[in-house]
Design a protein around this motif. Structure first.
Motif, short mmCIF file in Angstrom:
data_model
loop_
_atom_site.label_atom_id
_atom_site.label_comp_id
_atom_site.label_asym_id
_atom_site.label_seq_id
_atom_site.Cartn_x
_atom_site.Cartn_y
_atom_site.Cartn_z
N VAL A 104 13.35 13.14 -16.70
CA VAL A 104 14.69 12.64 -16.00
C VAL A 104 15.94 12.80 -16.27
CG1 VAL A 104 16.03 10.29 -14.62
CG2 VAL A 104 13.14 10.14 -15.38
N VAL A 108 18.60 14.25 -12.19
CA VAL A 108 17.73 14.03 -11.80
C VAL A 108 17.95 12.14 -11.77
CG1 VAL A 108 15.17 12.90 -11.04
CG2 VAL A 108 15.36 15.30 -11.98
N SER A 111 20.82 11.26 -8.94
CA SER A 111 20.30 11.68 -7.68
C SER A 111 20.51 9.92 -7.37
CB SER A 111 19.54 11.96 -8.16
OG SER A 111 18.00 11.78 -8.41
N TYR A 122 14.78 4.55 -7.29
CA TYR A 122 14.94 5.87 -6.84
C TYR A 122 13.02 6.25 -6.10
CZ TYR A 122 17.13 7.27 -11.18
OH TYR A 122 18.77 7.14 -11.93
N ILE A 125 12.08 9.20 -3.42
CA ILE A 125 11.53 9.81 -4.45
C ILE A 125 10.29 10.18 -4.24
CG2 ILE A 125 10.95 11.97 -5.88
CD1 ILE A 125 13.64 10.35 -8.08
N LEU A 342 8.26 15.51 -11.10
CA LEU A 342 9.52 15.26 -11.25
C LEU A 342 10.11 16.05 -12.16
CD1 LEU A 342 11.83 14.76 -9.50
CD2 LEU A 342 11.84 12.47 -11.06
N SER A 343 11.31 17.01 -12.01
CA SER A 343 11.99 17.48 -13.33
C SER A 343 13.05 18.35 -11.82
CB SER A 343 11.26 18.72 -13.44
OG SER A 343 11.29 19.92 -13.15
N ASP A 344 14.00 18.68 -12.87
CA ASP A 344 15.41 19.58 -12.48
C ASP A 344 15.27 21.66 -12.36
OD1 ASP A 344 17.97 19.46 -10.37
OD2 ASP A 344 19.39 19.53 -12.54
N ARG A 383 14.76 19.54 -3.35
CA ARG A 383 16.50 19.44 -3.58
C ARG A 383 17.20 19.34 -2.91
NH1 ARG A 383 19.54 20.90 -9.12
NH2 ARG A 383 19.86 23.26 -8.09
N TYR A 393 16.27 14.15 -4.34
CA TYR A 393 15.33 14.37 -4.53
C TYR A 393 13.86 13.84 -3.96
CZ TYR A 393 17.15 16.81 -8.90
OH TYR A 393 18.29 17.42 -9.34
#
Length: 437
Positions: A104, A108, A111, A122, A125, A342-344, A383, A393
């Motif tokens: 996170v 993220v 978001s 969240y 997601i 889940l990541s960026d 994204r 996301y």
């Protein structure tokens, strides 16, 4: 059974019966002579006597044997102990779903922020994959963030992310990674306490030194499961924030330690042992020789499944056949990395990952587990920039053809590319998993 005395007929009864027979015989001889026009009429006295004979045999005054036997059976049933319930079958099924890592970072985290309420959420997601995640008996991911309160740094996250993971179907979290001590030993303890309060089981971290090496089994419908997680090391931030004597909290990839942990888990009654190593080279789809060698060692130690993390991209899957700790043949699947759920990350490989589902047939009497079916689901992390200036996301099944209503043509193409990327990497392994339904 008690014998009864047979009664004997009196002399009078015998004489009466004899007189009756003689009368019937005489009647049978005289009757045709008194009947007019009946010269052809004939009564067979022998037949008549024969028909009457059963009715004049010596009467049997005993109780019917069947009644006494029936009474004996009823009496026995009345005194018998209740029938014991049938012994449950020792053969049971266990389904396990494992996802890629969850981190996170700032984008993220932001978001899920609602400026009107000042709260985070969240859930959206994971909406599209919740159905996949929630059907397994045990659903696992590695979390590479801490949860210590509102002082959010690069790897510290709001508790709302844990709520979203729980709603999505996860019930076990591995903290066996290099980021677990980024908020210090107290930050790790706070993170574990929050996770436990939300109903998660935890592996790969301990609160106190006396917990090191303790066996923790997860009960799943009569099956005892041990999930063991280890990290290759501690991040620079974690080293800066902790004293060396506090780093016991994250078990490291020491083969001797792991061997003892697996053996102790078996002694404690584990039917299934899953090992989750944090290993490999970040952002590389290639399995290192060290990963391969350690994977084979873990199977030889008795692991029923090995699922790794850390590279943040998908790596291949092998089926390892070796000699187990008891000298018997043993085999298990080694999935070196499932990527990042889940990541960026925005490059194709970084935004592509997979879920893996495993069905075990478990013999709880013999303490053995046989993998009878497994497969993978390719995942794409979408994204999009939203009006607030933040990103949104969404974790999507990359091979889902029914997403026209929620994605545009560009996203659809990237999802197809994600499927190809995952399949290409898996084709390098000696075991190509099948699509999970």
């Amino acid at each position: 059974m008690r014998n009864r005395r047979r009664r004997r007929m009196s002399l009078g009864t015998v004489l009466l019966l004899a007189l009756t027979v003689l009368t019937l015989v005489a009647t049978a001889w005289l009757l045709p002579r008194f009947m007019r026009g009946t010269t052809d009429a004939h009564i067979n006295a022998q037949s008549l006597f024969g028909n009457l004979a059963p009715s004049i045999q010596e009467p049997d005054t005993r109780q019917p044997i069947v009644d006494e036997e029936h009474a004996a059976v009823l009496s026995a049933e009345a005194t018998m102990d209740p029938v014991a319930a049938p012994t449950p079958s020792p053969i049971r099924m266990l389904s396990v779903m494992v996802a890629g890592s969850v981190t996170v970072p700032r984008n993220v985290r932001q978001s899920g922020f609602d400026r009107d309420t000042g709260a985070f959420t969240y859930d959206a997601i994971f909406t599209e994959v919740q159905g996949l995640l929630s059907v397994a008996d045990l659903t696992i991911c590695t979390v590479e963030s801490t949860f210590t309160g509102q002082d959010y740094g690069d790897y510290n996250a709001p508790n709302a992310m844990l709520d979203a993971l729980k709603s999505a179907g996860f019930n076990l979290i591995s903290l066996g990674n290099e980021r677990a001590l980024d908020s210090g030993i107290e930050g790790l303890r706070t993170t574990m306490t929050v996770m436990e309060s939300k109903g998660f089981s935890i592996t790969g971290a301990v609160h106190h030194r006396e917990d090191v090496g303790a066996v923790r089994l997860i009960q799943v419908d009569g099956i005892q499961v041990a999930v063991l997680a280890y990290s290759y090391g501690i991040s620079r931030e974690g080293q800066r924030r902790t004293r060396e004597e506090d780093r016991f909290a994250i078990p490291l990839l020491d083969p001797n330690v792991i061997r003892n942990d697996i053996a102790n888990a078996r002694k404690a009654g584990a039917d299934v042992v899953i090992v989750m190593p944090h290993w490999g080279t970040r952002n590389s789809t290639k399995v290192t020789p060290e990963q391969k060698a350690l994977g084979e060692q873990l199977v030889a130690m008795g692991a029923d499944l090995v699922v790794g993390a850390h590279p943040n991209v998908v790596q291949r899957v092998d089926r390892v056949q070796t000699e187990g700790p008891m000298g018997r043949p043993h085999e298990a699947i080694v999935a070196y990395s499932l990527g990042s759920l889940l990541s960026d990350s925005r490059d194709l490989a970084g935004a592509s990952s997979m879920l893996m589902h495993f069905d075990f047939q478990v013999d709880t009497a013999a303490k053995t587990a046989k993998l009878v079916r497994y497969g993978y689901v390719p995942i794409w992390l979408q994204r999009d920039r939203v009006s607030s200036g933040h990103y949104a996301y969404s974790v999507l099944r990359a091979d889902d053809e029914n997403t026209e209503e929620i994605v545009d043509a560009t996203t659809r193409r990237r999802m197809n590319d994600a499927v190809i990327t995952v399949q290409k990497v898996l084709a390098e392994g000696d075991e190509m998993p099948v699509y999970w339904p």
